[in-house]
Design a protein around this motif. Structure first.
Motif, PDB file in Angstrom:
ATOM      1  N   LYS A  73       0.844  -1.141   0.275  1.00 26.43           N
ATOM      2  CA  LYS A  73      -0.604   0.037   0.138  1.00 26.43           C
ATOM      3  C   LYS A  73       0.894   0.898   0.097  1.00 26.43           C
ATOM      4  O   LYS A  73       0.878   1.880  -0.771  1.00 26.43           O
ATOM      5  CB  LYS A  73      -1.119  -0.354   1.232  1.00 26.43           C
ATOM      6  CG  LYS A  73      -1.830   1.263   1.016  1.00 26.43           C
ATOM      7  CD  LYS A  73      -3.322   0.827   2.613  1.00 26.43           C
ATOM      8  CE  LYS A  73      -3.985   1.983   1.813  1.00 26.43           C
ATOM      9  NZ  LYS A  73      -5.062   2.328   3.329  1.00 26.43           N
ATOM     10  N   LEU A  77       0.141   4.111  -3.187  1.00 30.14           N
ATOM     11  CA  LEU A  77      -0.421   5.699  -2.183  1.00 30.14           C
ATOM     12  C   LEU A  77       0.775   6.645  -2.925  1.00 30.14           C
ATOM     13  O   LEU A  77       0.794   7.845  -3.827  1.00 30.14           O
ATOM     14  CB  LEU A  77      -0.218   5.882  -0.844  1.00 30.14           C
ATOM     15  CG  LEU A  77      -1.679   4.790   0.028  1.00 30.14           C
ATOM     16  CD1 LEU A  77      -1.310   5.138   1.273  1.00 30.14           C
ATOM     17  CD2 LEU A  77      -2.630   4.852  -1.138  1.00 30.14           C
ATOM     18  N   GLN A 106      -6.848   6.222  -0.271  1.00 31.33           N
ATOM     19  CA  GLN A 106      -6.582   5.069   1.039  1.00 31.33           C
ATOM     20  C   GLN A 106      -7.326   4.844   1.167  1.00 31.33           C
ATOM     21  O   GLN A 106      -6.662   3.375   1.367  1.00 31.33           O
ATOM     22  CB  GLN A 106      -6.832   6.379   2.091  1.00 31.33           C
ATOM     23  CG  GLN A 106      -5.584   7.947   2.566  1.00 31.33           C
ATOM     24  CD  GLN A 106      -4.191   7.017   2.518  1.00 31.33           C
ATOM     25  OE1 GLN A 106      -4.327   6.020   3.448  1.00 31.33           O
ATOM     26  NE2 GLN A 106      -2.925   7.768   2.283  1.00 31.33           N
TER      27      GLN A 106
END
Length: 133
Positions: A73, A77, A106
């Motif tokens: 992640k 991001l 997110q």
């Protein structure tokens, strides 16, 4: 703002050329296209009725996500943020919309996929990731 024209297949001008993720090459590159977690298509669905005019979204497998984003992640991001800033800078997205777009990123990483994979491989270098810094 202007974007590259959509690429077509050689000898098949009515068929879009696609990248390895199955996303059309060229056109406006939004962060959802530049840092994808799914394959997006503007082509209609194979159905009767209004579905034919709607695009489609095909979710990636966990393995495909971790292959594209070995850093998990945080890498996703970073690339999504960089892609958002490029799209805003190019005039394809409004600066006022940037905070909401980044908030959507997110929650776009599927919760069942490890956010920080335990066996990290070296993250792929991306011009988008370097643009975020």
């Amino acid at each position: 703002a202007s974007a590259d024209v959509l690429a077509t297949r050689r000898f098949q001008p009515l068929r879009l050329a696609r990248d390895r993720a199955g996303i059309a090459i060229g056109g406006v590159r939004t962060p959802w296209v530049s840092a994808p977690v799914a394959t997006l298509s503007g082509l209609g669905q194979r159905t009767a009725g209004m579905g034919i005019v709607l695009g489609s979204t095909r979710k990636w497998t966990d393995e495909a996500l971790l292959h594209r984003y070995p850093g998990g992640k945080p890498q996703y991001l970073a690339e999504f943020t960089a892609a958002t800033r490029l799209a805003v800078g190019a005039g394809f997205l409004l600066p006022d919309d940037e905070p909401e777009i980044l908030a959507l990123a997110q929650v776009s990483w599927p919760p069942e996929v490890p956010a920080d994979p335990p066996t990290r491989r070296r993250p792929a270098t991306s011009r988008l990731a370097s643009a975020a810094h």
